[in-house]
Scaffold this active site. Structure first.
Site: not given
Length: 292
Positions: A70, A159, A181, A247
């Site tokens: 997509g 990404n 993070w 995750e």
């Protein structure tokens, strides 16, 4: 193939201990070795010349698998492949495994020297989330052909953009990516699954690092072992009326099955974060999250 992998693992261990003194001397500002003696790869902790001399004699083929469906394919895939062609394992044979839901979404692909591309159609169900579909399809292809085609395999999200060399210093039997993070956070605050009934649960007060689910690497069979445990965990959670994240299942897997190599956040930096002093050179950067 299995014998070759065992030899590679043994020699990799020898190489690691040879470079251990170098490792500590160069980066006293960061964790460079885990409690279970796995190296944590930061810029400045490895001797690229030594690694190139060793791996250059091994006649290696490395795979890079990416699933793009997509809008993910529309927005990210072209830049991912272009940057990987320039920076991922340059000088070695590389196979890009591109898993797509529609061939018309493929960008113009121009692999570099020693690089080939395999476009793989995916099988999925509308009810599957992205990561579940990603791992199911990767397992099918590892069993079907990938395990016979490459010595090491990475699976990544599309990404991201490669910005500097993502080289053989990252190779290992089981490779985990430290999360940009959460690397500098206190272990007590890491977002592990804490519900005791979940297959992904890591009990309170326990845990090593928090790993980034967008990157996993190792030998094909090691990655297949992870996928099998992940899928089994998903089924057990479903039976118990629970639904943890991909995750968190990955973090539980690496908590039980310690990775043999960890990649610093430099290998999967997040563009919304300002790099701290410990990040010397960003190798690959994640693009802005858009509701994956």
């Amino acid at each position: 193939m299995n014998y070759k992998r065992r030899v590679l693992l043994l020699i990799s261990c020898v190489l690691y201990f040879m470079l251990l003194e170098y490792h500590f001397r160069k980066r006293p500002d960061v964790v460079t070795t885990t409690d279970w003696l796995a190296p944590v790869i930061w810029e400045g902790t490895f001797n690229r010349q030594v690694l190139e001399e060793y791996y250059g004699r091994q006649n290696l083929t490395i795979g890079l698998a990416v699933l793009a469906t997509g809008r993910i394919a529309d927005q990210y895939l072209e830049l991912f492949i272009q940057s990987a062609s320039k920076h991922f394992m340059t000088g070695y044979r590389v196979i890009f495994y591109i898993m797509v839901d529609a061939f018309y979404r493929l960008p113009n692909l121009e692999p570099g020297p020693l690089q080939t591309v395999q476009v793989l159609n995916i099988r999925g169900h509308d009810a599957d989330d992205f990561h579940l579909m990603r791992m199911k399809n990767l397992a099918v292809h590892i069993v079907g052909h990938i395990q016979d085609e490459v010595d090491f395999l990475f699976s990544m999200m599309a990404n991201r953009v490669f910005q500097n060399d993502f080289g053989v210093e990252t190779l290992g039997t089981s490779v985990a990516q430290l999360h940009a993070w959460w690397y500098f956070k206190n272990t007590e605050n890491l977002p592990y699954e804490r519900r005791p009934g979940s297959a992904a649960c890591i009990p309170l007060g326990q845990g090593d690092f928090y790993y980034d689910g967008t990157v996993i690497g190792g030998t094909p069979l090691e990655i297949l072992n992870f996928i099998k445990e992940y899928l089994d965990g998903i089924m057990r959670d479903k039976e118990n009326g629970l639904n943890s994240t991909y995750e968190r299942h990955l973090n539980k897997y690496f908590f039980i099955h310690k990775p043999t190599k960890l990649l610093s956040p430099e290998y999967s930096w997040d563009t919304v974060l300002w790099p701290p002093a410990q990040v010397w050179l960003v190798k690959a950067a994640r693009c802005l999250e858009r509701a994956f």
